[in-house]
Motif scaffolding. Structure first.
Motif, PDB file in Angstrom:
ATOM      1  N   MET A 119       0.811  -1.202   0.000  1.00 47.21           N
ATOM      2  CA  MET A 119       0.000   0.000   0.000  1.00 47.21           C
ATOM      3  C   MET A 119       0.854   1.267   0.000  1.00 47.21           C
ATOM      4  SD  MET A 119      -3.110  -0.805  -0.259  1.00 47.21           S
ATOM      5  CE  MET A 119      -4.203   0.445   0.307  1.00 47.21           C
ATOM      6  N   GLU A 120       2.100   1.138   0.446  1.00 43.45           N
ATOM      7  CA  GLU A 120       2.959   2.313   0.522  1.00 43.45           C
ATOM      8  C   GLU A 120       3.229   2.893  -0.862  1.00 43.45           C
ATOM      9  OE1 GLU A 120       7.467   3.438   1.855  1.00 43.45           O
ATOM     10  OE2 GLU A 120       6.429   1.857   2.947  1.00 43.45           O
ATOM     11  N   ILE A 121       3.266   2.049  -1.873  1.00 49.46           N
ATOM     12  CA  ILE A 121       3.549   2.532  -3.223  1.00 49.46           C
ATOM     13  C   ILE A 121       2.466   3.482  -3.718  1.00 49.46           C
ATOM     14  CG2 ILE A 121       2.449   0.654  -4.504  1.00 49.46           C
ATOM     15  CD1 ILE A 121       4.972   0.816  -6.357  1.00 49.46           C
ATOM     16  N   TYR A 122       1.239   3.343  -3.219  1.00 49.21           N
ATOM     17  CA  TYR A 122       0.131   4.170  -3.687  1.00 49.21           C
ATOM     18  C   TYR A 122      -0.011   5.490  -2.940  1.00 49.21           C
ATOM     19  CZ  TYR A 122      -1.226  -0.213  -5.845  1.00 49.21           C
ATOM     20  OH  TYR A 122      -1.230  -1.363  -6.570  1.00 49.21           O
ATOM     21  N   PHE A 123       0.488   5.574  -1.717  1.00 48.91           N
ATOM     22  CA  PHE A 123       0.233   6.760  -0.906  1.00 48.91           C
ATOM     23  C   PHE A 123       1.490   7.484  -0.436  1.00 48.91           C
ATOM     24  CE2 PHE A 123      -3.490   3.990  -0.317  1.00 48.91           C
ATOM     25  CZ  PHE A 123      -4.439   4.833  -0.882  1.00 48.91           C
ATOM     26  N   ASN A 124       2.674   6.921  -0.640  1.00 48.87           N
ATOM     27  CA  ASN A 124       3.917   7.556  -0.219  1.00 48.87           C
ATOM     28  C   ASN A 124       4.669   8.036  -1.464  1.00 48.87           C
ATOM     29  OD1 ASN A 124       6.279   8.370   0.935  1.00 48.87           O
ATOM     30  ND2 ASN A 124       6.738   6.419   1.923  1.00 48.87           N
ATOM     31  N   PRO A 125       4.871   9.358  -1.617  1.00 48.65           N
ATOM     32  CA  PRO A 125       5.471   9.868  -2.850  1.00 48.65           C
ATOM     33  C   PRO A 125       6.982   9.731  -2.953  1.00 48.65           C
ATOM     34  CG  PRO A 125       4.898  11.675  -1.408  1.00 48.65           C
ATOM     35  CD  PRO A 125       4.406  10.413  -0.747  1.00 48.65           C
ATOM     36  N   THR A 126       7.645   9.094  -1.999  1.00 51.76           N
ATOM     37  CA  THR A 126       9.102   8.967  -2.079  1.00 51.76           C
ATOM     38  C   THR A 126       9.475   7.780  -2.945  1.00 51.76           C
ATOM     39  OG1 THR A 126       9.164   7.622  -0.078  1.00 51.76           O
ATOM     40  CG2 THR A 126       9.431   9.998   0.194  1.00 51.76           C
ATOM     41  N   GLY A 127      10.652   7.848  -3.519  1.00 50.45           N
ATOM     42  CA  GLY A 127      11.161   6.748  -4.331  1.00 50.45           C
ATOM     43  C   GLY A 127      10.823   6.906  -5.802  1.00 50.45           C
ATOM     44  N   SER A 128      11.141   5.872  -6.568  1.00 55.08           N
ATOM     45  CA  SER A 128      10.854   5.867  -8.006  1.00 55.08           C
ATOM     46  C   SER A 128      10.438   4.462  -8.424  1.00 55.08           C
ATOM     47  CB  SER A 128      12.082   6.315  -8.797  1.00 55.08           C
ATOM     48  OG  SER A 128      13.132   5.388  -8.650  1.00 55.08           O
TER      49      SER A 128
END
Length: 106
Positions: free
Chosen positions: A1-10
């Motif tokens: 779920m972090e990939i959908y709501f956390n804007p850090t990373g690529s």
């Protein structure tokens, strides 16, 4: 779920494509359920209650797509501000296609 709501990373192209399809699938399912509930309760789509039922889906759908787009733009070395273009009708389709086909950093 972090990939959908956390804007850090690529994220790379395949991850962007896969998660975009997941978001679209979930949004379509929620829209379908909203339509079924609206029809059973005799709620018209253009009534205030119809809008209230669809607004949370629209907000979450666009927010997750903006997060995915920001991560993908970061991966190809572009400014995150380009993600604003996905809010423009018809231009968003072009932006998504470009993000699917442009190679990123290795």
């Amino acid at each position: 779920m972090e990939i959908y709501f956390n804007p850090t990373g690529s994220i790379n192209r395949m991850t962007y494509f896969r998660h975009s399809m997941i978001v679209i699938g979930i949004a379509l399912l929620v829209i379908f359920i909203t339509i079924i509930v609206g029809v059973s309760e005799r709620i018209l789509p253009n009534s205030p209650m119809g809008y209230l039922m669809s607004i949370p889906t629209i907000i979450i759908f666009h927010y997750t797509f903006i997060i995915l787009t920001v991560k993908r733009l970061r991966h190809i070395g572009k400014s995150e501000w380009w993600s604003v273009l996905i809010l423009v009708p018809f231009l968003s389709n072009v932006v998504h296609l470009v993000l699917l086909f442009v190679k990123g950093k290795e």
